[in-house]
Scaffold this motif. Structure first.
Motif, mmCIF file in Angstrom:
data_model
loop_
_atom_site.group_PDB
_atom_site.id
_atom_site.type_symbol
_atom_site.label_atom_id
_atom_site.label_comp_id
_atom_site.label_asym_id
_atom_site.label_seq_id
_atom_site.Cartn_x
_atom_site.Cartn_y
_atom_site.Cartn_z
ATOM 1 N N GLY A 28 -4.150 6.898 -0.883
ATOM 2 C CA GLY A 28 -4.516 6.348 0.124
ATOM 3 C C GLY A 28 -4.814 7.269 1.114
ATOM 4 N N SER B 202 -7.378 4.507 6.814
ATOM 5 C CA SER B 202 -8.035 3.641 6.049
ATOM 6 C C SER B 202 -7.088 4.298 4.532
ATOM 7 C CB SER B 202 -9.374 4.477 6.211
ATOM 8 O OG SER B 202 -10.202 4.201 5.239
ATOM 9 N N PHE B 203 -7.649 2.270 3.684
ATOM 10 C CA PHE B 203 -6.196 2.863 2.795
ATOM 11 C C PHE B 203 -7.968 1.723 1.422
ATOM 12 C CE2 PHE B 203 -2.928 2.090 5.622
ATOM 13 C CZ PHE B 203 -2.553 2.792 5.233
ATOM 14 N N ARG B 204 -7.647 3.088 0.492
ATOM 15 C CA ARG B 204 -8.568 1.963 -0.516
ATOM 16 C C ARG B 204 -7.573 1.404 -1.489
ATOM 17 N NH1 ARG B 204 -12.972 0.112 -1.253
ATOM 18 N NH2 ARG B 204 -13.884 1.622 -0.567
ATOM 19 N N LEU B 205 -7.322 0.025 -1.709
ATOM 20 C CA LEU B 205 -6.575 -0.300 -2.189
ATOM 21 C C LEU B 205 -6.673 -0.218 -3.767
ATOM 22 C CD1 LEU B 205 -6.049 -2.092 0.556
ATOM 23 C CD2 LEU B 205 -4.983 -3.722 -1.147
ATOM 24 N N PRO B 206 -5.372 0.192 -4.885
ATOM 25 C CA PRO B 206 -5.661 0.572 -6.038
ATOM 26 C C PRO B 206 -6.280 -0.840 -6.838
ATOM 27 C CG PRO B 206 -3.670 0.527 -6.115
ATOM 28 C CD PRO B 206 -4.322 0.567 -4.540
ATOM 29 N N ILE C 200 0.970 -1.603 0.161
ATOM 30 C CA ILE C 200 0.362 -0.082 0.224
ATOM 31 C C ILE C 200 0.705 1.211 0.188
ATOM 32 C CG2 ILE C 200 -1.841 1.524 1.041
ATOM 33 C CD1 ILE C 200 -2.359 -1.299 2.616
ATOM 34 N N ASN D 238 -11.917 -5.282 3.472
ATOM 35 C CA ASN D 238 -12.576 -5.996 3.152
ATOM 36 C C ASN D 238 -12.369 -5.984 2.078
ATOM 37 O OD1 ASN D 238 -14.696 -6.392 1.240
ATOM 38 N ND2 ASN D 238 -16.089 -4.851 1.470
ATOM 39 N N ASN E 185 -2.248 13.034 3.441
ATOM 40 C CA ASN E 185 -2.681 12.315 2.135
ATOM 41 C C ASN E 185 -1.009 11.416 1.920
ATOM 42 O OD1 ASN E 185 -5.242 12.372 0.847
ATOM 43 N ND2 ASN E 185 -5.531 14.075 -0.166
ATOM 44 N N ASN F 24 -7.641 -5.631 -4.657
ATOM 45 C CA ASN F 24 -8.532 -4.733 -4.393
ATOM 46 C C ASN F 24 -9.600 -4.494 -3.421
ATOM 47 O OD1 ASN F 24 -11.286 -5.339 -5.198
ATOM 48 N ND2 ASN F 24 -9.796 -6.017 -6.455
ATOM 49 N N GLY F 25 -9.763 -3.972 -2.687
ATOM 50 C CA GLY F 25 -10.768 -3.483 -1.595
ATOM 51 C C GLY F 25 -9.827 -2.303 -0.777
ATOM 52 N N GLN F 26 -10.785 -2.527 1.119
ATOM 53 C CA GLN F 26 -9.939 -1.221 1.783
ATOM 54 C C GLN F 26 -9.413 -2.226 3.115
ATOM 55 O OE1 GLN F 26 -13.650 0.010 2.975
ATOM 56 N NE2 GLN F 26 -11.518 2.350 3.185
#
Length: 527
Positions: free
Chosen positions: A9, A41-45, A5, A85, A212, A51-53
């Motif tokens: 994110g 809190s990461f939002r995976l690309p 990561i 997730n 960020n 992928n996911g969070q």
């Protein structure tokens, strides 16, 4: 499954408390310390793997000071996987992992944080001018387990001034990796930024724009999730195979019941359980299905065990690298007491690395070597026949006090390690390469002078980031001898086994064979 990561994110964090910059060991440079309680809190690309969070809680302390004019960075942290997730692609199959009741908490507890680097924001606010920002890369070291409240296994690091602070313009260029040298301030810019009385570590709030860019990189090991789900898939498949076999037996019994009764001619022709015509086919199908299920389960378990083992080995190797520096080991203090732990780390580093930045110089009149500080002033008066720059708190010297053998001195110039080798190298990763004068073989000693990697190599180079290149001569084959102007030259080939080893002496890569041509004087040179 390792997932990386990066700084793309979103981030929410809360500052616990932090002392302001205070007096430093160098009077013209500030010292900084700040503690953070972060909710990341990461939002995976989207990509082909995952992928996911991912939501992670991190408690961390960051310190920056100078020692003998050189920068020292100390960061330590503990972490807890709060939620996830994920959708992971494994062998062409997409799998979903949710942090809920369907997966035991013990499985999530085994998720590992392999590597983590943060960018600590600093700000300079000169009166009447716009604030200027920079980021300090902060490596927290080898982490403890998920939810373990102790600070990570780490020691202070001493980066070069030119690789100390990231600039906003360069760091926020998404097309360039964060560790690219072009992302950093020059040495002069970094020194000026930190020596300014208007510079401080910046408070990180939940909605601050710099958030960020707070996280440089985090890598997680999710193999515990995959292994658990593999076991669930195998159990489900075994259940389906058993259900299909039971259904075939039920159908077989129905068909057999509808057939007209036939009296056996002989006792050997009497009807036996499972003797109807469907049995051979059923048995074959059941055997194939059972074999496939068992084989697939074994393949999955083998792959998971292999990856998990490699991950554990990498983490263990990193711990050994940190421990080998000899400055500060694993501190049992929790993050609640991390301030005191950081003070102990700083004191340990100062004691171990008090020679940081000392450079060997030769006095032309005395023809002897001594050591100078980074500012050019003499720290140890010239009295050695040979000397090399300090490394890991020790300076390699040749002195009449040690006869013909190599010795190591501390920052006060006192001999702290006498070896029995004429040829040696400075310490790195807690080890120094030495050569036996009789066999000409190389090996490695520790800071006590004990041989920890046997003298078995033809060539051995210092460790760099916990890895050393070594080579062993396998054979030397002469091809021809040619005499030119009464000098005999021998031409031939040599075969070497080369590779890379860890500080334990274990092979990391190789050994692989390499052949080279050589030219040397004949053993009996005719002049």
């Amino acid at each position: 499954m390792r997932i990386r990561i990066t700084a793309t994110g979103a981030l929410a964090c809360t500052l616990l408390f932090a002392p302001a910059a205070h007096a430093a060991s160098d009077p013209d440079t500030n010292r900084f310390e700040r503690r953070y309680d972060l909710n990341l809190s990461f939002r995976l690309p989207l990509d082909k793997v995952a992928n996911g969070q991912v939501i992670v809680d991190v408690k961390m302390i960051a310190k920056l000071w100078t020692l003998m004019g050189e920068p020292v960075v100390y960061c330590s942290a503990s972490w807890t996987l709060r939620n996830a997730n994920l959708t992971l692609t494994r062998r062409g199959e997409s799998r979903v992992f949710l942090r809920d009741e369907s997966m035991p908490a013990s499985v999530w507890k085994d998720v590992d944080l392999i590597d983590a680097k943060f960018a600590i924001p600093l700000v300079r606010k000169p009166s009447g001018s716009s604030p200027e920002r920079a980021w300090l890369p902060c490596d927290i070291g080898a982490t403890n387990a998920n939810g373990d409240p102790r600070g990570s296994f780490t020691v202070p690091g001493s980066p070069d001034w030119s690789r100390l602070l990231l600039t906003p313009e360069r760091f926020q260029n998404v097309n360039r990796r964060w560790n690219d040298a072009a992302n950093y301030m020059t040495a002069a810019e970094a020194k000026a930024f930190l020596k300014s009385p208007d510079t401080s570590m910046e408070t990180v709030g939940r909605n601050l724009g710099v958030s960020n860019s707070f996280v440089l990189e985090m890598q997680f090991n999710f193999w515990s999730l995959i292994g658990w789900q593999d076991d669930q898939y195998a159990a489900q498949e075994e259940k389906r195979v058993a259900e299909r076999a039971a259904e075939r037996r039920r159908v077989r019994d129905i068909i057999a019941a509808k057939r007209p009764a036939k009296s056996p001619q002989t006792p050997s022709e009497a009807t036996k359980p499972g003797s109807n015509l469907l049995d051979p086919f059923d048995a074959m199908v059941e055997e194939i299905e059972t074999t496939e299920v068992t084989r697939d389960a074994e393949v999955r378990k083998s792959a998971t065990a292999r990856e998990s083992s490699q991950t554990a080995a990498r983490q263990a190797q990193r711990r050994r690298q940190l421990a080998a520096r000899g400055c500060h080991g694993s501190d049992p203090a929790t993050l609640d007491d991390l301030g005191a732990a950081a003070e102990r780390a700083e004191a340990g580093h100062a004691k171990c690395s008090s020679g940081a930045g000392l450079v060997a110089f030769r006095d032309k009149e005395a023809h002897l070597y001594g050591y100078k500080r980074p500012d050019g002033s003499v720290h140890i008066e010239p009295r050695f026949e040979e000397a090399k720059n300090f490394s890991e708190g020790l300076g390699l010297v040749k002195s009449t006090e040690c006869g013909k053998f190599a010795c190591y001195v501390n920052a006060e110039g006192a001999i702290v390690l006498r070896t029995e080798y004429e040829h040696a190298e400075p310490f790195s990763s807690g080890l120094a390469s030495v050569q036996d004068s009789n066999s000409y073989k190389y090996g490695y000693i520790d800071r006590e002078g004990r041989v920890v990697i046997p003298l078995q190599f033809t060539n051995a180079w210092p460790f760099v980031n916990g890895v050393a290149s070594v080579g062993t001569l396998l054979e030397q084959t002469p091809v021809e001898s040619i005499t030119v102007e009464n000098v005999c030259w021998e031409y031939g080939t040599t075969a070497y086994a080369q590779g890379e080893i860890s500080p334990t002496g274990a092979w990391i890569s190789g050994p692989t064979e390499r052949r080279d041509e050589y030219k040397q004087l004949c053993p009996t040179n005719n002049r």
